[in-house]
Each structure stands twice: as C-alpha cells, then as structure tokens.
Write a protein that holds these residues in place. Sequence first.
Motif, mmCIF file in Angstrom:
data_model
loop_
_atom_site.group_PDB
_atom_site.id
_atom_site.type_symbol
_atom_site.label_atom_id
_atom_site.label_comp_id
_atom_site.label_asym_id
_atom_site.label_seq_id
_atom_site.Cartn_x
_atom_site.Cartn_y
_atom_site.Cartn_z
ATOM 1 N N UNK A 30 8.216 34.392 -35.447
ATOM 2 C CA UNK A 30 9.239 34.051 -34.468
ATOM 3 C C UNK A 30 9.200 32.556 -34.229
ATOM 4 N N UNK A 31 10.343 31.973 -33.939
ATOM 5 C CA UNK A 31 10.420 30.536 -33.678
ATOM 6 C C UNK A 31 11.533 30.287 -32.691
ATOM 7 N N UNK A 32 11.424 29.169 -31.967
ATOM 8 C CA UNK A 32 12.449 28.848 -30.997
ATOM 9 C C UNK A 32 13.776 28.560 -31.689
ATOM 10 N N UNK A 33 13.709 27.924 -32.853
ATOM 11 C CA UNK A 33 14.903 27.673 -33.654
ATOM 12 C C UNK A 33 14.616 28.113 -35.078
ATOM 13 N N UNK A 34 15.678 28.278 -35.840
ATOM 14 C CA UNK A 34 15.535 28.708 -37.221
ATOM 15 C C UNK A 34 14.913 27.587 -38.041
ATOM 16 N N UNK A 35 13.788 27.870 -38.667
ATOM 17 C CA UNK A 35 13.029 26.864 -39.413
ATOM 18 C C UNK A 35 13.501 26.852 -40.867
ATOM 19 N N UNK A 36 14.444 25.961 -41.167
ATOM 20 C CA UNK A 36 14.977 25.883 -42.515
ATOM 21 C C UNK A 36 13.965 25.429 -43.538
ATOM 22 N N UNK B 251 19.624 23.342 -45.668
ATOM 23 C CA UNK B 251 20.166 22.013 -45.944
ATOM 24 C C UNK B 251 19.777 21.023 -44.854
ATOM 25 N N UNK B 252 19.777 21.474 -43.610
ATOM 26 C CA UNK B 252 19.395 20.583 -42.507
ATOM 27 C C UNK B 252 17.912 20.206 -42.569
ATOM 28 N N UNK B 253 17.115 20.989 -43.255
ATOM 29 C CA UNK B 253 15.698 20.644 -43.403
ATOM 30 C C UNK B 253 15.497 19.435 -44.293
ATOM 31 N N UNK B 254 16.552 19.011 -44.967
ATOM 32 C CA UNK B 254 16.489 17.789 -45.771
ATOM 33 C C UNK B 254 15.453 17.850 -46.871
ATOM 34 N N UNK B 255 14.616 16.842 -46.943
ATOM 35 C CA UNK B 255 13.611 16.742 -48.003
ATOM 36 C C UNK B 255 12.515 17.790 -47.878
ATOM 37 N N UNK B 256 12.481 18.479 -46.750
ATOM 38 C CA UNK B 256 11.457 19.502 -46.541
ATOM 39 C C UNK B 256 11.978 20.911 -46.814
ATOM 40 N N UNK B 257 13.242 21.029 -47.190
ATOM 41 C CA UNK B 257 13.832 22.333 -47.396
ATOM 42 C C UNK B 257 14.038 22.670 -48.857
ATOM 43 N N UNK B 258 14.571 23.859 -49.087
ATOM 44 C CA UNK B 258 14.778 24.337 -50.449
ATOM 45 C C UNK B 258 15.814 23.516 -51.200
ATOM 46 N N UNK B 259 16.648 22.770 -50.460
ATOM 47 C CA UNK B 259 17.668 21.942 -51.101
ATOM 48 C C UNK B 259 17.317 20.459 -51.022
#
Length: 473
Positions: A22-28, A339-347
């Motif tokens: 669970x998280x306060x916001x979606x962790x992309x 996508x909003x995770x930027x360099x830390x995300x799958x994209x």
Amino acid sequence: MRGWVIVLVLLVFALLPRQAHAAATLDGAAMTWPFALPFAGLLLSIALGPLLFPKFWHHHYGKIAAAWSALTLASLTWFAGGATMLESFVHAMLGEYLSFIVLLFALYTVAGGILVTGDMRGTPWTNTSVLALGTMMASVVGTTGAAMILIRPLIRANLPRPHNAHVIVFFIILVANVGGALSPLGDPPLFVGFLHGVDFFWTTKNIWLQTMIVAGILLSVFVVLDLWFFRKEPAAPSGGSAPIRVHGLMNLPLIAAIIASILMSAAWRPGVAFDVLGTRLELQNLVRDVLLVVIALLSLWLTPDEHREANGFNWEPIREVAKLFAGIFTAIIPVLAMLHAGRHGAFAWLVSIVTEPNGAPGQVAYFWFTGLMSAFLDNAPTYLLFFEVAGGDPQRLMGELSGTLAAISMGAVYMGALTYIGNAPNFMVAAIANERGINMPSFFGYLVWAGAVLIPLFLLLTFLPIAPLLNSY
C-alpha cells in the motif's frame, strides 16, 4: 465474456512483480511494463473490434472498455491496495475525465443544433472551401465545435459520390486537429497548457507559420487527390438550386458562452477547493463544468427539434466517445504513473531519448515523441506529461525553452490526427460518417491514410529551412 476477463486477469497477475504494497500515491517507479497490458488491450480492441467483429463490437464496446478498466483497477488494487487504487481512479475520473467529457458534450450538443441547408454539391472546390473554413473556425470554436457544425453538410454534399471517404479523412486531419493549433480553445492539449500557465495567445504568436504551412500543404494535397477521384466518377445530377442557409443561430451565442466559461475558469481564482479522496477540485472548474451543462441544456430547449432531426443528430457518437474514453482514462493510469517516474520508471528510455547528452531538451525528439504518443494515448494527457518532463515551468518554457514548448504543442495537436483515438472529435466524426452511409476506413486503414499524408509533412516540418521546428526560437 466473463471467462475471458478472468483468464486475462490471471495472465496479467502472473506477469506482475510479486510484491504488493500500500502507498499514499501510486508508485510508478516500482511498476513494470505488464501493468500497461490492459491499456494495450483496450487500444487493440478499439483497433480490431470494428474490423473483425463489427456487430458484436457495436453492441458491446462499452462492456469491453469496462472489462479492460476493471482489469486495470484489479491490478492496481493487487499492487498498491484498494485505497490507493480508489484515489487514482477518482483522480482520473474527477480530475481529468469529467471536464474533458463535459466540454465535448457541450460543444457536441450546441454545434448539433446548427443546421446548414441548401444545395451543395461535393465538388473539389466546394469540399476544399468547407475544409478551409473549418480549419479557420477550429481555433475559435474548438475542433469539436467546428467539426460538429460542418461535418453533416459536408457528408450530405458528398453522399452521391462513389469516392467520398477521403473527404472525411482530410476533414478529420484539418478541422478536427490541425486547425485547433492556434488557441487554447482550439484543442484540449492547448487548453491544458493554458490552465497550467501558458499565455492565451502564445501558440497564436509562436506557431502560426508552421500551422499555415501544414494546413496549406494539406489543402493543396486534398485538391489534387479530390480532383483525381472526381474526374474518374460519373457526372452527378446537378440537383436543385436552393440557397445555402444557416438555421439554429441561437446556438452561436451559446458557443460564445462556452468560450466565456472556459476563459472564466482560467481567469477567476477564488482560492476555494474541495478534496475528494486526494483529488483537488477547484471551485472555478466546477462552476465552469456546471455552466457547460446548463448551456447544453439551453441549446436542447431553444433549438427546434426539426433542426436536430434534419441534422441527423443523435447521441450515439458522444455516447461512444464517453464510454471508450472513460476506459482509456482508466486504463492509462498505470502508464502515466510509470512515465511520471521518469528515469526511475519502466519508461526511463523515453526520458533519455528526449534529453540531449548535456541535459538540454531535444526539441525534435519532443515533437516526435509527444506526437506519436498523442496518436495512441490521447493528446491532452500526453501534452501534460511532456510538459512536466520538460520541467513544468510555464515561464521558462515560454522563454528560453520556447522551442521545446512549441515542439510539444505542435506534436500533440498535429499528430493527434494520426489515429481515431488521438483526439476525441476524430472518433465522433468517423462515427457520424459511418452512420450516414460513408464507408470510413478501419482503425488501421485510417492510420495508413493519415500516416501516408502526414508523416512526410512532419519530416518536412522537422528538417527543411522553409518551416524549421527550431529557427524561430
């Protein structure tokens, strides 16, 4: 149908990472590409459904979109918990989808009350004049408004012709997309930029030349193509000579009221907001949406029923858009989070591609990636995504990074024409044309048509000195 949904749920769950939290916001950043599968499935359904099983699709497209949406929400619940899933869903529906569909509903309803009558034959010069008029109107009354006012008389004029689908294809490209590039009223992505601090006349002053070149070349290509088809066709009867008349003029002040409501929501900042499960709903936006609904109801009340009947007006096109885009706005939730995770995300690869080695934004890359993603992800959220990737500071983007903002704006607006789902009016125009007897291309057929016309033009816009993407900045 339920059995297939269960199988798909199990398949996606089998591919997802084995940690749920669970998280306060979606962790992309913690999400991986399988979370995008429901969105890909929905896009494939929209593309292949009308082509492979048209009758089933026509009767059940809402259920299919709902199934992919349910699969998305189930995967988010498994990943982040029910509370986070609900917050993300509420934000997508109330924070993004609601205003989007209310504006389209108002423009569709009001424009549908304007009836153009008279004898108009679908000659190349008549068609070109209508396309040029609609292109000029689009930045004033919106791409949806211009499309809904002109599409029905254009269809009536061209129904007797054996070759007419190309007329509607160019109408979608020019009137439902390119023509809206010069103001926030024209196209939803520019309206998003306006609400995020971009000056109202910024696109008018900064991409007018590119828009004129794109529209001018498209109209020239259309004239040549339509003349070629027209000369192959048997001579059509000349018909009567009834003058062109415009009925339902009481809807013109209502269109002005729609524009005023939008401007009001951007200029009036009372500082009052309501929090719904983490989604901030500002008073001025709620007032705007209520006003838009009231304006639409006024149009229904004030417009004689026979005007809408003569227009062939019905609710199916806007109903189809509402259902399918509700599914799109839901299924895209994990895609946008990654996508909003930027360099830390799958994209992360995408962020790297639009950034130069020295850290500066790559303007050509922003143009093409904003555009190509707009064609398949809807151009309004895609514009906002790349607006944020480029820093999200409107003053800096209008100043030293104005080339980047121009690239994002042009990519989102122009390339929204590449598919039926790139911009909401595309779907509505295609649905109206199909209902009125024009055999429109399938999803992939339209993509081939639009790509063949537009991709060479975008290459020209990118590289030739006559219309450089970067020279003016």
